[in-house]
Design an enzyme around this catalytic site. Structure first.
Site, PDB file in Angstrom:
ATOM      1  CB  ALA A 173      -0.912  -0.020   1.223  1.00  0.00           C
ATOM      2  CG  ASN A 174       0.076   4.707  -1.818  1.00  0.00           C
ATOM      3  OD1 ASN A 174      -0.700   5.527  -1.338  1.00  0.00           O
ATOM      4  ND2 ASN A 174      -0.157   4.099  -2.977  1.00  0.00           N
TER       5      ASN A 174
END
Ligand code: C5P
Length: 401
Positions: A209-210
């Site tokens: 993810a970010n």
């Protein structure tokens, strides 16, 4: 603004029963002079103060007074659906109360319920009525629903009294009308926004993810909807969106690309605010990888560049906006992205600055466009940044037919 700046705008002018009804005649004339199509709707009370003939001599459209009119069986739905704005001047305490509580007893109050157009209410009444808690509460409720209230002025009232409650000047009402149209500068446009960080599966439970929260993209979607656009929001975030925004929830870059591939080609504006993963695991496992198996070796493959793909196939006239979250070389990277992605605007932010970008409530951006000086928007709430981006988008859009 010029005298014909309301050209083609379809305005329902609601006139209710106060002595200030005579001022609606002047307002009607000024609106017609400015190029608007004006459909007056009079309440029974208004007819005690001015004649329908007076308004019909000046309006561009027929004056209507009755809900029950055999020649036109359901005038309120047609009026409500086919107008760009309803202005009630003067608005009596009765009309305000009926509108606030959704009571539809006559043509005007029915039309108010049958519209999705913006509404401007210009109250006029005696000071005691204007200050009555019931009226105060109704006005507050209307404001909270987004109705524009043009406050009455202080001055001479009917019967020689003085105080607050006199209908605002025709100029003030015209200014409010012009402001609404300006603020509805995306009416009739379809805007697609992507938001949030994509999540690329490693196994049944783990993702890459970010830090993107989706807040900036959601703020753009909300602002575009408030400016009258039809909005599709392709998002990975679970932030609630206002009714009327079409939300498409996605998780991965591939899902985002598939959704955008369907809806972007027909949009007037596409704004890629999402932080799309650049790499995704080649072969995510269906089962949860066991800790006992030791650290996995995750082979990655590049994701498609969605923005560049949209830029390569962009229909004529569409405005495409990309984002560039940078930690250095902001200007050089943003200018390169304008070209590489086929975008009309690149909104760049230096995410190494405090309060800027990912997961903050605030942002600070520089907007890059072709053949123009970059525009810097100082640190502000993401909603304010959204408005600044949409101002630039609105400038680039060619006028609607
Ligand atoms: O190249 P970079 O990732 O910095 O570009 C950022 C812009 O490109 C953003 O608007 C983002 O939404 C978009 N993007 C994309 N597809 C990717 C990566 C980024 O559309 N795979």
């Amino acid at each position: 603004m010029g005298e014909s700046d309301l050209s083609g705008r379809r305005i329902v002018l609601g006139v209710s029963g106060g002595i200030a009804a005579y001022k609606a005649v002047e307002l009607c004339r000024r609106l017609v002079d400015a190029g608007a199509f004006v459909s007056p709707v009079m309440t029974a009370g208004a007819k005690h103060f001015i004649g329908a003939t007076t308004l019909s001599a000046l309006a561009s459209e027929p004056v209507r007074t009755e809900l029950w009119n055999a020649a036109e069986p359901i005038p309120h739905t047609r009026l409500g659906q086919n107008c760009d704005l309803i202005v009630i001047a003067p608005a009596t305490a009765r009309v305000i109360a009926a509108y606030t509580s959704g009571l539809s007893t006559d043509l005007l109050t029915n039309t108010l319920l049958a519209t999705r157009a913006p509404v401007i209410v210009c109250p006029a009444m005696h000071t005691e009525m204007w200050e009555h808690p019931a009226v105060v509460a109704n006005i507050a409720l209307l404001r909270s629903r987004g109705v524009v209230i043009v406050d009455p002025e202080h001055g001479r009232l009917a019967g020689g009294d003085r105080g607050a409650g006199r209908l605002a000047s025709t100029d003030s009402i015209l200014t409010a009308i012009r402001r609404v149209f300006k603020s509805q500068d995306l009416a009739g446009r379809s805007v697609v926004v992507s938001a949030g960080g994509t999540r690329e599966p490693i196994d049944a439970v783990r993702v890459i993810a970010n830090r993107s929260s989706g807040r900036q993209g959601h703020a753009i979607a909300e602002a575009a909807a408030a400016r009258g656009a039809t909005v599709h929001l392709v998002t990975t975030a679970t932030i609630p969106a206002s009714a009327g925004i079409e939300v498409i929830e996605v998780e991965t870059a591939a899902e985002m690309q598939a959704s955008l591939g369907r809806i972007a080609p027909t949009a007037d504006v596409v704004i890629m605010a999402a932080a799309v993963a650049d790499f995704t695991p080649v072969a995510p496992t269906q089962h949860k990888l066991k800790k006992s198996e030791g650290p996995p070796r995750i082979e990655l493959v590049a994701t498609p560049d969605i923005l560049a793909g949209l830029g390569a196939t962009k229909p004529k006239g569409q405005i495409l906006v990309g984002f560039a979250a940078e930690t250095d070389e902001l200007e050089a990277n943003a200018v390169a992205k304008l070209e590489a992605k086929g975008a009309d605007l690149i909104v760049a932010n230096d995410v190494s600055e405090p309060g800027v970008g990912f997961s903050h409530r605030t942002n600070a951006v520089t907007i890059f466009a072709h053949h123009r000086e970059p525009q810097t928007v100082a640190l502000a709430e993401k909603s304010a940044i959204a408005e600044a981006i949409l101002d630039r988008v609105a400038e680039l859009l060619t006028p609607s037919p």
